[in-house]
Scaffold this motif. Structure first.
Motif, PDB file in Angstrom:
ATOM      1  N   THR A  26       0.840  -1.209   0.000  1.00 12.75           N
ATOM      2  CA  THR A  26       0.000   0.000   0.000  1.00 12.75           C
ATOM      3  C   THR A  26       0.868   1.249   0.000  1.00 12.75           C
ATOM      4  O   THR A  26       0.628   2.190  -0.761  1.00 12.75           O
ATOM      5  CB  THR A  26      -0.930  -0.001   1.226  1.00 12.75           C
ATOM      6  OG1 THR A  26      -1.791  -1.141   1.130  1.00 12.75           O
ATOM      7  CG2 THR A  26      -1.775   1.250   1.279  1.00 12.75           C
ATOM      8  N   ARG A  55      -6.697 -10.903  -2.716  1.00 16.99           N
ATOM      9  CA  ARG A  55      -5.992  -9.913  -1.896  1.00 16.99           C
ATOM     10  C   ARG A  55      -5.467  -8.768  -2.753  1.00 16.99           C
ATOM     11  O   ARG A  55      -5.507  -7.603  -2.356  1.00 16.99           O
ATOM     12  CB  ARG A  55      -4.839 -10.573  -1.141  1.00 16.99           C
ATOM     13  CG  ARG A  55      -5.301 -11.450   0.001  1.00 16.99           C
ATOM     14  CD  ARG A  55      -4.134 -12.028   0.726  1.00 16.99           C
ATOM     15  NE  ARG A  55      -3.371 -10.949   1.354  1.00 16.99           N
ATOM     16  CZ  ARG A  55      -2.510 -11.131   2.330  1.00 16.99           C
ATOM     17  NH1 ARG A  55      -2.280 -12.330   2.786  1.00 16.99           N
ATOM     18  NH2 ARG A  55      -1.852 -10.111   2.831  1.00 16.99           N
ATOM     19  N   ALA A  59      -6.564  -4.862  -2.496  1.00 14.88           N
ATOM     20  CA  ALA A  59      -5.562  -3.821  -2.289  1.00 14.88           C
ATOM     21  C   ALA A  59      -5.709  -2.696  -3.310  1.00 14.88           C
ATOM     22  O   ALA A  59      -5.635  -1.508  -2.966  1.00 14.88           O
ATOM     23  CB  ALA A  59      -4.161  -4.425  -2.367  1.00 14.88           C
ATOM     24  N   LYS A  62      -8.644  -0.583  -2.459  1.00 15.18           N
ATOM     25  CA  LYS A  62      -8.323   0.226  -1.276  1.00 15.18           C
ATOM     26  C   LYS A  62      -7.484   1.450  -1.650  1.00 15.18           C
ATOM     27  O   LYS A  62      -7.587   2.499  -1.027  1.00 15.18           O
ATOM     28  CB  LYS A  62      -7.573  -0.647  -0.270  1.00 15.18           C
ATOM     29  CG  LYS A  62      -7.152   0.041   0.996  1.00 15.18           C
ATOM     30  CD  LYS A  62      -6.414  -0.944   1.898  1.00 15.18           C
ATOM     31  CE  LYS A  62      -5.793  -0.252   3.082  1.00 15.18           C
ATOM     32  NZ  LYS A  62      -4.982  -1.179   3.889  1.00 15.18           N
ATOM     33  N   GLN A  63      -6.677   1.311  -2.680  1.00 17.18           N
ATOM     34  CA  GLN A  63      -5.817   2.402  -3.123  1.00 17.18           C
ATOM     35  C   GLN A  63      -6.561   3.430  -3.966  1.00 17.18           C
ATOM     36  O   GLN A  63      -5.991   4.432  -4.367  1.00 17.18           O
ATOM     37  CB  GLN A  63      -4.628   1.830  -3.891  1.00 17.18           C
ATOM     38  CG  GLN A  63      -3.718   1.001  -3.006  1.00 17.18           C
ATOM     39  CD  GLN A  63      -2.967  -0.060  -3.762  1.00 17.18           C
ATOM     40  OE1 GLN A  63      -2.990  -0.127  -4.993  1.00 17.18           O
ATOM     41  NE2 GLN A  63      -2.293  -0.923  -3.032  1.00 17.18           N
TER      42      GLN A  63
END
Length: 99
Positions: A26, A55, A59, A62-63
């Motif tokens: 991240t 996953r 990710a 989420k970014q």
């Protein structure tokens, strides 16, 4: 990197399992996004994730990326047909999310 259309593909990989879930990916991606949009003045970034890697998809979402499509059976992975998910992020969306 496509400077004519001000776009690029991004990606991060953490090969060692003990490095996963620590926030390194991240942090790396956020540094890449800042450089791409603030220094290179790109308009859009895209990223891909294998269908079998939830996953990675989580990710990317989420970014700040959003789903942009999928390629069904794009490649063989360990002898099994694998699909890819594609995600994109516009500079304007990234800047708005940082406010």
């Amino acid at each position: 990197l496509d400077l004519v259309h001000r776009s690029a593909e991004t990606g991060t990989r953490l090969y060692r399992p003990e490095d996963r879930g620590m926030g390194y990916g991240t942090e790396a991606k956020h540094l890449i996004l800042g450089y791409a949009f603030e220094v290179l003045n790109l308009h859009m970034l895209w990223s891909q994730a294998w269908d079998i890697n939830p996953r990675s998809r989580a990710a990317v979402l989420k970014q700040g990326y959003r789903p942009a499509g999928a390629s069904v059976w794009r490649q063989m992975l360990h002898g099994v047909p694998s699909s890819d998910w594609t995600f994109d992020l516009l500079a304007a969306e990234w800047r708005e999310a940082r406010r």
